[in-house]
Design an enzyme around this catalytic site. Structure first.
Site, PDB file in Angstrom:
ATOM      1  N   CYS A  85      16.915  28.588-103.286  1.00 39.33           N
ATOM      2  CA  CYS A  85      17.591  27.555-102.676  1.00 39.33           C
ATOM      3  C   CYS A  85      17.968  27.839-101.270  1.00 39.33           C
ATOM      4  CB  CYS A  85      18.836  27.038-103.403  1.00 39.33           C
ATOM      5  SG  CYS A  85      18.666  26.640-105.393  1.00 39.33           S
ATOM      6  N   LEU A 138      16.769  23.844-104.895  1.00 36.63           N
ATOM      7  CA  LEU A 138      15.433  23.485-105.345  1.00 36.63           C
ATOM      8  C   LEU A 138      15.714  24.026-106.824  1.00 36.63           C
ATOM      9  CD1 LEU A 138      12.418  23.369-104.865  1.00 36.63           C
ATOM     10  CD2 LEU A 138      12.309  26.097-104.796  1.00 36.63           C
ATOM     11  N   ASN A 177      21.701  31.365-104.300  1.00 38.11           N
ATOM     12  CA  ASN A 177      19.995  31.482-104.090  1.00 38.11           C
ATOM     13  C   ASN A 177      19.348  32.590-104.983  1.00 38.11           C
ATOM     14  OD1 ASN A 177      17.807  31.852-101.322  1.00 38.11           O
ATOM     15  ND2 ASN A 177      17.199  31.055-103.447  1.00 38.11           N
ATOM     16  N   GLY A 178      18.573  32.174-106.112  1.00 36.36           N
ATOM     17  CA  GLY A 178      18.071  33.354-106.719  1.00 36.36           C
ATOM     18  C   GLY A 178      17.665  32.737-108.273  1.00 36.36           C
ATOM     19  N   THR A 214       1.633  41.518 -87.892  1.00 39.92           N
ATOM     20  CA  THR A 214       1.038  41.457 -89.301  1.00 39.92           C
ATOM     21  C   THR A 214       1.678  40.372 -90.129  1.00 39.92           C
ATOM     22  OG1 THR A 214       0.139  42.953 -91.086  1.00 39.92           O
ATOM     23  CG2 THR A 214       2.441  43.327 -90.353  1.00 39.92           C
ATOM     24  N   ARG A 247       0.346  36.927 -88.949  1.00 41.66           N
ATOM     25  CA  ARG A 247      -1.148  36.915 -89.474  1.00 41.66           C
ATOM     26  C   ARG A 247      -1.092  36.539 -90.877  1.00 41.66           C
ATOM     27  NH1 ARG A 247      -3.776  42.588 -86.990  1.00 41.66           N
ATOM     28  NH2 ARG A 247      -3.953  41.831 -84.886  1.00 41.66           N
TER      29      ARG A 247
END
Length: 583
Positions: free
Chosen positions: A2, A51, A75-76, A325, A328
């Site tokens: 979330c 979420l 959140n988790g 990185t 990318r």
């Protein structure tokens, strides 16, 4: 997964400040598009963007203990929540739970066990607890930093916490990443480290200590299988990110076996797998081999170099970094996550962490000793929250998709990091390629987990595997839009963490447009790197000096498709053409 935002000890408890917090929380609503929640107690505000994956009907947040004196925004995912409920009821038999949410246990645990709450959780998480009994608060982040969290300080002495720094940048005088494996208590005004595994305390010891536990392939395999199985906890459709490399393929293979034994664990009846790449890329080919072998419902997603370049600005805004990185690799993951969400999927399993734990990056071929090999794996694990965890979390959550990473399970780390590092050392002359012991643990002749050509496939970094033309295209584009003079003057424009290449300069300017604050730039790591090494390991080979590049192809004599000029004479880095990777 979330989005959380907390404003604590504000000097302003007005309706206007509440509206401000709600407005800032909307900046990360992409993380939780299913519901929004807000709790205010005096000058404290806790906001939540949900979420819904576990208990989607009744698990809205913030959550409370029984008498609502303790509020938490989380959140988790808490994988041991059922065991913790039993532990709570053992101590308080009459305790009543209001929801079936895995996260509700946090408020009750804090009520009963205080500051020990973070150390009792098995999962990935960030959360803020407000204790109205004492007008105090408690903030914590999971042991490795799988979930992103920032902490900031306001001009009025307030403290802020948020998954993403875009919610803090305009209202805090300074902010930083919240350290993984720590909690912050307003009662002490200090950070406290609660995660103290042996591999970390050994690394910090003087002199440094090194593990010597004999290799047990069965224990390694079964612990990983348990890690994957616990991460299948979901009440909504899920799948697996499948690049065709070893790590994601093993995650898919184990998840597939679990689902075949327990068909009711997925609403789709079979495992769905997802891969992204340029047309004809190494990953697309290898992933198809794995998907056909496992019998998954496989989804291939293609993108062009131009589509990736067009998305770079959005990627940097969401991932909140200018690390080369990371950008990318984040871009194809960002594009894939959008299509995954369009299919109705909210959660995916992913293979991050294996290369750090087992020394899978190609530069580990150059490790001078088993002791330095072990030290580098610890350095890499300590930095995961700045790189791969940040990328995996934010590039998927940009579209409301949660990524879970079995290789970073606490129990699995305890087993894997206690192995004598001599077992992880790479010796191609003896057939011991990178992550040899992981491959051996799953090399089952009678009931194969994977095809041999995948189980023993050479490491490809995600940004390489999606298609070598992807990195080449980024460099070519940067060459067109950044002049030699601009790069020459970069130390004046960016005196700290100065861009060393035109590609890095391009990303830095976009980042500065989104996040002009110095505190924002300070959250991004820097320093020389070869094939994703730390700055310390970049010194392992004198021939790397001045030729650092985060691509795995920069390790001459190791990668099968190493940059041609390096392999030839160790000098100037030529841009390679796209080549077929071995799968």
């Amino acid at each position: 997964m979330c989005g959380i935002l907390a404003l604590l000890n504000s000097t302003d408890d007005s309706a206007a400040m509440r509206a401000r917090v709600l407005s800032l929380s909307r900046r990360q609503r992409h993380r939780g598009p299913d519901w929004s929640g807000m709790y205010q107690s005096g000058n404290h505000f806790l906001a939540h963007e949900r979420l819904a994956i576990v208990d989607p009907t009744s698990g809205d947040q913030p959550l409370f203990n029984e008498d609502r004196s303790i509020c938490v925004t989380v959140n988790g995912e808490i994988y041991n929540h059922k065991a913790l409920r039993n532990k709570i009821l053992e101590k308080a038999p009459n305790k009543k739970f209001a929801t079936n949410s895995d996260c509700e246990v946090i408020s009750h645990l804090y009520e009963l066990f205080g500051n020990d709450v973070a150390s009792m959780l098995d999962g990935f998480f960030v959360f803020v607890i407000l204790d109205t009994r004492t007008n105090s608060f408690y903030i914590a982040r999971d042991p490795i930093g799988v979930t992103c969290l920032y902490i900031g300080w306001g001009r009025d002495g307030s403290i802020w916490a948020s998954n993403e720094m875009k919610c803090l940048k305009d209202d805090c005088t300074r902010f930083q990443q919240f350290p993984p494996g720590h909690y912050y208590s307003s009662k002490t005004g200090e950070f406290h480290r609660y995660y103290n595994p042996k591999f970390l305390t050994d690394f910090e010891a003087t002199p440094e200590r090194f593990p010597s536990t004999p290799l047990d392939l069965t224990l390694l395999r079964t612990t990983f299988e348990a890690s994957v199985e616990k991460r299948l906890m979901s009440d909504v459709p899920f799948g697996v990110l499948l690049s065709g490399g070893l790590d994601s393929s093993l995650v898919a293979a184990v998840a597939n076996r679990v689902l075949r034994r327990n068909k009711d664990m997925t609403v789709w009846g079979k495992l769905h797998s997802f891969c992204v790449g340029l047309p004809g890329s190494p990953d697309l080919k290898a992933a198809r081999v794995v998907a056909d072998f496992l019998g998954t419902d496989h989804h291939e997603m293609h993108f062009t170099v131009q589509e990736g370049i067009d998305a770079i600005g959005d990627v940097i805004y969401h991932v909140e970094t200018f690390d080369v990185t990371s950008i990318r690799a984040s871009t194809p993951m960002f594009l894939m996550s959008r299509k995954i969400k369009a299919l109705g999927v909210k959660m995916v399993l992913s293979g991050e962490g294996a290369d750090e734990v087992f020394g899978g990056y190609l530069y580990f071929h150059k490790a001078p000793s088993k002791e330095e090999f072990q030290s580098e794996t610890v350095r890499k694990i300590k930095d995961l929250h700045k790189y791969d965890c940040l990328r995996a979390n934010k590039s998927t959550m940009a579209w409301g998709v949660e990524a879970r990473v079995p290789f970073l399970d606490q129990d699995f780390l305890e087993v894997a990091m206690s192995i004598d590092p001599a077992e992880k050392m790479i010796d191609k002359s003896k057939g011991r390629i990178e992550k040899y012991i992981v491959r051996k643990a799953f090399d089952d002749e009678t009931d194969p987990y994977l095809p041999k050509e995948v189980l023993w496939r050479q490491k490809e970094q995600f940004s390489d595997g999606v298609g070598y033309n992807w990195i080449d295209g980024l460099k070519e584009h940067a060459e067109k839009i950044v002049s030699d003079e601009q790069l020459k003057q970069s130390p004046n424009r960016f005196p700290e963490n100065t861009p060393r290449t035109k590609e890095a300069y391009w990303y830095r300017t976009i980042f500065e447009g989104h996040f002009p604050q110095k505190a924002a730039a300070d959250t991004v790591p820097g320093g020389p790197s070869v094939a994703c090494s730390t700055a310390t390991a970049a010194l392992w080979d004198a021939s790397w000096a001045g030729k650092e590049d985060p691509s795995g192809r920069s390790v001459a004599g190791v990668h099968d498709d190493a940059y041609a000029a390096i392999a030839a004479n160790g000098s100037h880095v030529e841009e390679p053409t796209a080549k077929k990777a071995r799968v």
